[in-house]
Design an enzyme around this catalytic site. Structure first.
Site, mmCIF file in Angstrom:
data_model
loop_
_atom_site.group_PDB
_atom_site.id
_atom_site.type_symbol
_atom_site.label_atom_id
_atom_site.label_comp_id
_atom_site.label_asym_id
_atom_site.label_seq_id
_atom_site.Cartn_x
_atom_site.Cartn_y
_atom_site.Cartn_z
ATOM 1 N N ALA A 136 0.987 -1.236 0.095
ATOM 2 C CA ALA A 136 -0.021 0.026 0.068
ATOM 3 C C ALA A 136 0.689 1.185 -0.108
ATOM 4 O O ALA A 136 2.033 1.103 0.606
ATOM 5 C CB ALA A 136 -0.909 0.090 1.200
ATOM 6 N N ALA A 138 0.457 5.694 0.292
ATOM 7 C CA ALA A 138 -0.390 6.860 0.606
ATOM 8 C C ALA A 138 0.570 7.973 0.688
ATOM 9 O O ALA A 138 1.755 7.812 0.273
ATOM 10 C CB ALA A 138 -0.955 6.753 1.828
ATOM 11 N N SER A 139 0.158 9.204 0.649
ATOM 12 C CA SER A 139 0.885 10.502 0.806
ATOM 13 C C SER A 139 1.899 10.634 1.630
ATOM 14 O O SER A 139 2.977 11.316 1.530
ATOM 15 C CB SER A 139 -0.126 11.865 0.647
ATOM 16 O OG SER A 139 -1.062 11.605 1.772
ATOM 17 N N GLN A 142 4.553 4.426 2.822
ATOM 18 C CA GLN A 142 4.005 3.394 2.203
ATOM 19 C C GLN A 142 4.296 2.247 3.127
ATOM 20 O O GLN A 142 5.116 2.322 3.892
ATOM 21 C CB GLN A 142 4.761 3.166 0.914
ATOM 22 C CG GLN A 142 6.216 2.928 0.978
ATOM 23 C CD GLN A 142 6.600 3.224 -0.477
ATOM 24 O OE1 GLN A 142 6.101 4.086 -1.322
ATOM 25 N NE2 GLN A 142 7.622 2.401 -0.786
ATOM 26 N N VAL A 143 3.620 0.987 2.886
ATOM 27 C CA VAL A 143 3.665 -0.235 3.769
ATOM 28 C C VAL A 143 4.216 -1.419 2.956
ATOM 29 O O VAL A 143 3.993 -1.631 1.708
ATOM 30 C CB VAL A 143 2.379 -0.792 4.187
ATOM 31 C CG1 VAL A 143 2.518 -1.957 5.145
ATOM 32 C CG2 VAL A 143 1.571 0.437 5.098
ATOM 33 N N LYS A 157 5.862 0.047 7.766
ATOM 34 C CA LYS A 157 5.437 1.460 7.392
ATOM 35 C C LYS A 157 6.732 2.099 7.205
ATOM 36 O O LYS A 157 7.219 2.534 8.386
ATOM 37 C CB LYS A 157 4.128 1.940 8.104
ATOM 38 C CG LYS A 157 3.799 3.234 7.452
ATOM 39 C CD LYS A 157 2.130 3.380 7.845
ATOM 40 C CE LYS A 157 2.200 3.832 9.445
ATOM 41 N NZ LYS A 157 0.676 4.560 9.499
ATOM 42 N N ASP A 292 -11.431 6.463 12.255
ATOM 43 C CA ASP A 292 -11.272 6.322 10.748
ATOM 44 C C ASP A 292 -11.648 4.871 10.507
ATOM 45 O O ASP A 292 -10.932 4.232 9.882
ATOM 46 C CB ASP A 292 -9.899 6.884 10.311
ATOM 47 C CG ASP A 292 -9.891 7.179 9.037
ATOM 48 O OD1 ASP A 292 -11.185 7.536 8.366
ATOM 49 O OD2 ASP A 292 -9.053 7.340 8.457
#
Length: 559
Positions: A136, A138-139, A142-143, A157, A292
């Site tokens: 994954a 993201a901004s 990442q993982v 991460k 979330d």
């Protein structure tokens, strides 16, 4: 000094990108209103003055696209504002809730460099295996999937390189815009834009500190250690730091993969119930909640248990706040608008100029829509949205942690509705709320509350004589100052200034005409057509100035 100059240069450069993006999506008028077009690229200085940009899309959609293109700080800002229906219209909040921060992954060589800097050793020495391709991105980071030397599967991460510098620059810009708006835009003062940026800064810096997220995870682990239906990943502190976080790798099914869930024969009702009960426990028992819980952060195990992920966005609800929320709930169920207003005052949410009569009318209108409905008929997210719209109308701001709570309720409700179309979060919440109400009204708790109130009252009475004596002493010496603040006078002052300026301009024109007439009477040289040149020039200047003044008056309608 050099560091400050570099940061200043980054800020100016970033301003250019922001201006170009705003103009690209049809917000050139906003750039011109702020007077910052000159900071954009050469192309943007001329583009968008007459064109309307990409207006095939709605305004909220175009704002969302601007935020997505500008990157992580603005995406987080949009996500933060999506919770604030007390500040922005519902259509904008709903559009901002769609914001995605999925971005292309950064290079594996950067992953190696960051891990070595943070953990003090090479990747091959720390891990038995390490997948170069992220699972994954993201901004903010990442993982990657990896395996420890003991054979344990972990998720690592890693924070995106250089992201702190970009965020710092963006926050500087947001602070400058918020400060300008707070000082020069009267309507903006009501919403305290600088405080909103403060809230964003706290949120995004907390999310960038992986040690804070690790502490959040451990707290959730402790809170759910006896719950067999909820899985929280374990933290590996020796492989974690501020920019690297190593957790148990959990191999589950994304909660929106209904085809796979149904193939395994899992009970969707139970899954929705487990997830919602877990959230209610966080609110009513722990006072510490995952804000979330959308489908990307919830995995379903093959045995039907639920695994929670991504603990960067969490909220805190103190016992006092929980009690106030219960007071608000009691006021709503009883239809007592005065009690509801008192609760809002205890939260510090009520503005001094609130129109109480109009507020009561709107409150009763919203309440009547839901009065006498059964819990199964109650649409909690819609009710929250309508209450938020009412609060926004009367400029009542809710505290950030309560906004986060409402966002969490709406998210978990959405999770339940995805699983079961007729799911109602209120039915799950009712037993928890009733239990708190019963606990509050037990004789012992009432006695404790009375004792505490008496202690505070006695302390206040004990201090009162000294405070009154101090005030009288200051007044006797003539040092007592009373501060008056005017409200609504700025516009009158501005009108008076504009009127005096127009009057002064008219007098200048009259003086030029009078002076030109005297010059013509003297017959002084040089002449144009037998008339003194300076006299003619004066009349021409006065004509232009008079014409400009007349056009201004007709255009503004201000005589």
């Amino acid at each position: 000094m050099a560091s400050r100059a570099v940061r200043r240069y980054s800020m100016v450069k970033r301003y250019g990108i922001i201006i170009d993006t705003l103009i690209k999506y049809g917000f050139g008028y906003f750039v011109d209103q702020m007077g910052i077009r000159s900071l954009g690229s050469l192309r943007s200085r001329f583009k968008g003055r007459f064109g309307k940009g990409d207006e095939a899309r709605t305004g909220p959609a175009r704002v969302r696209m601007v935020l997505e293109e500008l990157g992580p700080t603005y995406v987080k800002f949009g996500q933060l504002m999506s919770m604030r229906q007390d500040l922005i219209p519902k259509e904008y909040a709903e559009e901002f809730s769609k914001l995605q921060d999925d971005v292309p992954p950064f290079d594996y060589s950067e992953v190696e460099r960051i891990i070595e800097e943070e953990l003090g050793d090479k990747v091959e020495n720390l891990f038995l295996s390490f997948d170069k391709k992220p699972v994954a991105a993201a901004s903010l980071g990442q993982v990657h999937r990896a395996k420890l030397h003991g054979g344990t599967d972990v998720a690592v991460k890693v924070q995106r390189p250089g992201i702190r510098k970009v965020i710092d620059s963006d926050l500087d810009i947001l602070y400058s815009i918020a400060g300008f708006a707070e000082e020069h835009v009267e309507e903006a003062k009501l919403y305290n834009p600088v405080e909103i940026v403060d809230e964003l800064q706290r949120s995004i810096y907390a999310e960038m500190d992986y040690t804070q997220e690790a502490r959040n995870i451990e707290r959730f682990q402790n809170n759910f250690k006896d719950d067999l239906n909820i899985i929280i990943p374990g933290v590996y502190w020796e492989y974690s730091s501020r920019r690297v976080l190593t957790l148990d790798y959990i191999d589950g099914i994304k909660s929106d993969n209904f085809k796979k869930i149904d193939e395994l024969g899992l009970d969707r009702d139970k899954i929705a119930e487990y997830g919602t009960e877990a959230f209610m426990k966080q609110i009513f028992e722990d006072g510490f909640f995952h804000a979330d819980m959308h489908s990307g952060n919830v995995l379903i195990m093959e045995d039907g248990r639920i695994a929670l992920l991504d603990f960067g966005m969490v909220g805190h609800i103190s016992k006092e706040i929980r009690n106030l929320l219960i007071d608000a709930l009691i006021a709503i169920t009883r239809g007592d608008v005065n009690q509801f207003l008192e609760v809002l005052k205890d939260f510090g949410m009520v503005p001094t100029d609130l129109d109480v009569h109009a507020f009561k009318i709107d409150y009763e209108h919203v309440l009547n829509k839901y009065y006498s409905r059964s819990l199964k008929q109650l649409d909690t997210p819609l009710m929250i949205a309508e209450m938020m719209a009412m609060l926004r109308k009367f400029k009542i701001r809710i505290p950030p942690n309560i906004a986060l709570l409402f966002k969490g309720v709406m998210t978990v409700s959405g999770f339940g509705l995805q699983m079961v179309p007729d799911f109602n979060v209120t039915v799950i919440a009712e037993p928890y709320a009733r239990n708190i109400m019963r606990t509050r009204f037990r004789p012992r708790n009432i006695a404790d509350t009375l004792y505490t109130d008496m202690w505070y009252t006695a302390r206040m009475l004990h201090k009162a004589p000294l405070q009154i004596s101090h005030i009288l002493s200051i007044a006797e010496k003539g040092y007592l100052n009373i501060k008056f603040e005017h409200h609504g006078m700025d516009r009158i002052v501005a009108e008076l200034n504009a009127s005096s300026n127009r009057l002064a301009f008219s007098l200048i024109i009259s003086s030029i005409i009078l002076g030109s007439s005297l010059i013509i009477q003297t017959g002084m040289q040089p002449h144009v057509g037998g008339v003194p040149l300076f006299g003619v020039a004066g009349f021409v200047m006065a004509a232009f100035m008079g014409l400009w003044l007349m056009v201004y008056i007709l255009k503004t309608g201000k005589i």
